[in-house]
Design an enzyme around this catalytic site. Structure first.
Site: not given
Ligand code: FAD
Ligand code: NAD
Length: 477
Positions: A247, A279, A281, A213, A193, A453
């Site tokens: 890789v 790759v 999280r 990938e 993603v 529509h």
């Molecule tokens: P987080 O958002 O990671 O929040 C956890 C918080 O806990 C952080 O602020 C951290 O500082 C804090 N924390 C951690 N440990 C401690 C501690 N011990 N004490 C105090 N604070 C602490 N998801 C979607 O649904 N739609 C999207 O479009 C989407 N796009 C994304 C794009 C990117 C580039 C990335 C990286 C992720 C994306 N995601 C998306 C995934 C989404 O961001 C996560 O699923 C979501 O943020 C998870 O929420 P959370 O509250 O569980 O954790």
């Molecule tokens: P992902 O699991 O979506 O994709 C990781 C990809 O990397 C997989 O296709 C996997 O096969 C590949 N991969 C793993 N190890 C590899 C290696 N050594 N070499 C090459 N390919 C490898 O994870 P992501 O894209 O890092 O995103 C992390 C999480 O954040 C996802 O779980 C996703 O749900 C969340 N996220 C969500 C959104 C959204 O909802 N639109 C956007 C961004 C991120």
């Protein structure tokens, strides 16, 4: 004496801050421990999602889409545009402004709801005590009747490509949201993603993007018919996607980052200006619980929870990315609401079967429910209905008529089991299927629902009609 709260939430991302607000709404005295320091060096709420995830990525996806459309997408409309110039600094400043507005908004919501923000690192001790270590190293311990852990996740880093976001050459998603110039070439390890979304941003802004990938199946979690269509369209757009690659190593040279990789045809080398490692999280559990607290993790390092997000410790819950299930913001938020309501003695619940997934590429990909390959594997009898956007008037008018809606219904009961969309505004359209599935609707129910529509939603209507072989605007086969 240590203060006692009804609820202490550790983590203020979309799972934790929503849980805290819902707890406060229900009359529980609530504090949220959050340690995030934002790009301005200030403490911030909102977690990954608001600071370096969903919001900044969608902001850049939108900006880059507008730029790309101006440059390439208006010709067919008979609109000629000259003199387009990219101001990347301004695009980035807009992203930062939106992030600050939304994260400041959470702290305003905390104040309005009476949630106390305890700034610093939270650590679970025995008997639901939580130790908070502030930035200056001072510590404080508070007691809680209930603790909700919502510490989220962090990018997986691999030895073959060592990430250094500050240097900005080999980066993870946080670094790739912050390039200050458009790289000529961008390598992406992992076509999931993040790779696809951020690869799209930089490709639209002019970078040549090459994705490596590991797995042979593209978007293995998506319905494979939709994934095949997506791969075809992305390749047509100029994304180079190599599947089944490994890789082996990277080396920084004058010419850029040399990436050595292997696939079934042999060993290859690629030189790129920047390299994104995306790759997957990992759950954030480092230094989260004192060993004597006895918090149980599962074999993948997630905090072990049951369906109600209860951990092995009484009164301690865990939600969001730090527990099993998809790493999606809305999944974490809904878990937070469920836990808050259960703490307050209500009957919170969450239907894990209808969580929507969205990939914000162009075209967008979105789905909810089961894929066709999952139904096959589970031996569930199903019927399929499809409808192409090429036969949808609104999509034609938008010049966005590629892709399709695919609907899966139980062959005997007609209950809607899954809906898979690739096409314009799939992220919005999928919500109709989520609602239908939550209400256990049949495809016949959707087929008998009146749809405006011309609208993109008519493609959902027609796919539902097509389950029964009676689509009106395509030839039923
Ligand atoms: P987080 O958002 O990671 O929040 C956890 C918080 O806990 C952080 O602020 C951290 O500082 C804090 N924390 C951690 N440990 C401690 C501690 N011990 N004490 C105090 N604070 C602490 N998801 C979607 O649904 N739609 C999207 O479009 C989407 N796009 C994304 C794009 C990117 C580039 C990335 C990286 C992720 C994306 N995601 C998306 C995934 C989404 O961001 C996560 O699923 C979501 O943020 C998870 O929420 P959370 O509250 O569980 O954790
Ligand atoms: P992902 O699991 O979506 O994709 C990781 C990809 O990397 C997989 O296709 C996997 O096969 C590949 N991969 C793993 N190890 C590899 C290696 N050594 N070499 C090459 N390919 C490898 O994870 P992501 O894209 O890092 O995103 C992390 C999480 O954040 C996802 O779980 C996703 O749900 C969340 N996220 C969500 C959104 C959204 O909802 N639109 C956007 C961004 C991120």
């Amino acid at each position: 004496m240590a203060k006692t709260y009804d609820v202490v939430v550790i983590g203020g991302g979309p799972a934790g801050y929503v849980a805290a607000i819902r707890c406060a709404q229900l009359g529980l005295e609530t504090a949220c421990v959050e340690q995030w320091i934002n790009f301005k060096g200030n403490p911030a709420l909102g977690g990954t999602c608001l600071n370096v995830g969903c919001i900044p990525s969608k902001t850049l996806l939108e900006s880059s889409e507008q730029y790309h459309r101006l440059r390439h997408g208006l010709d067919r409309h008979g609109i000629q545009v000259d003199g387009i110039r990219l101001d990347l600094d301004k695009m980035m400043a807009r992203k930062e402004e939106i992030v600050l507005q939304l994260t400041d908004g959470i702290s305003a919501l905390f104040k309005a709801n009476g949630v106390e923000w305890l700034q610093g690192h939270g650590r679970l001790l025995v008997d639901r005590q939580v130790e908070i270590t502030a930035r200056d190293g001072t510590t404080e311990v508070v007691n809680a009747d209930h603790v909700i852990i919502a510490t989220g996740s962090k990018p997986i880093h691999i030895g073959a490509a060592v990430v250094d976001n500050a240097e900005g050459v080999i980066v993870d998603s946080t670094g790739a949201l912050d390039f200050r110039t458009v790289p000529k070439t961008l390598g992406v390890i992992g076509a999931g993603v993040i790779g696809l979304e951020l690869g799209s941003v930089w490709s639209r802004l002019g970078a040549k993007v090459v994705m490596l990938e590991a797995v042979e199946d593209f978007l293995a979690l998506a319905d494979q018919q939709i994934a095949r269509e997506a791969l075809r369209q992305f390749k047509k757009q100029g994304l180079d996607i190599y599947l089944g690659t490994r890789v082996m190593g990277t080396e920084k040279t004058e010419a850029g980052v040399k990436v050595q990789f292997r696939d079934k045809t042999g060993d290859h080398e690629l030189v790129v200006e920047k390299l994104l490692v995306s790759v997957g999280r990992l759950p954030n559990t480092a230094n989260l619980a004192a060993p004597e607290a006895g918090l149980l993790l599962d074999e993948r390092g997630n905090i072990h929870v049951n369906d109600l997000c209860e951990t092995n410790l009484p009164g301690v819950y865990a939600i969001g990315d730090v527990v099993r299930g998809p790493m999606l913001a809305h999944k974490g938020s809904e878990e937070g609401i469920m836990v808050a309501e259960n703490i307050a003695g209500q009957h919170g619940h969450l239907n894990y079967d209808s969580i929507p997934w969205v990939i914000y590429t162009s075209p967008e990909i979105a789905w909810a429910g089961k894929t066709e390959q999952a139904l096959k594997a589970e031996g569930v009898p199903y019927k399929i209905g499809t409808f192409p956007f090429s036969a949808n008037g609104r999509a034609k008018a938008m010049e966005a008529a590629s892709g399709m809606v695919k609907m899966l219904a139980h062959a005997e009961t007609d209950t809607l089991l899954g809906c898979h969309i690739i096409g314009p505004f799939a992220s919005e359209l999928v919500q109709e299927a989520v609602l239908a599935m939550d209400f256990r609707a049949s495809s016949e129910d959707l087929a008998r629902t009146i749809h405006g529509h011309p609208s993109l939603y008519e493609a959902i209507h027609e796919a539902a009609l097509s389950v029964h072989g009676r689509a009106l605007h395509k030839i039923n086969t």
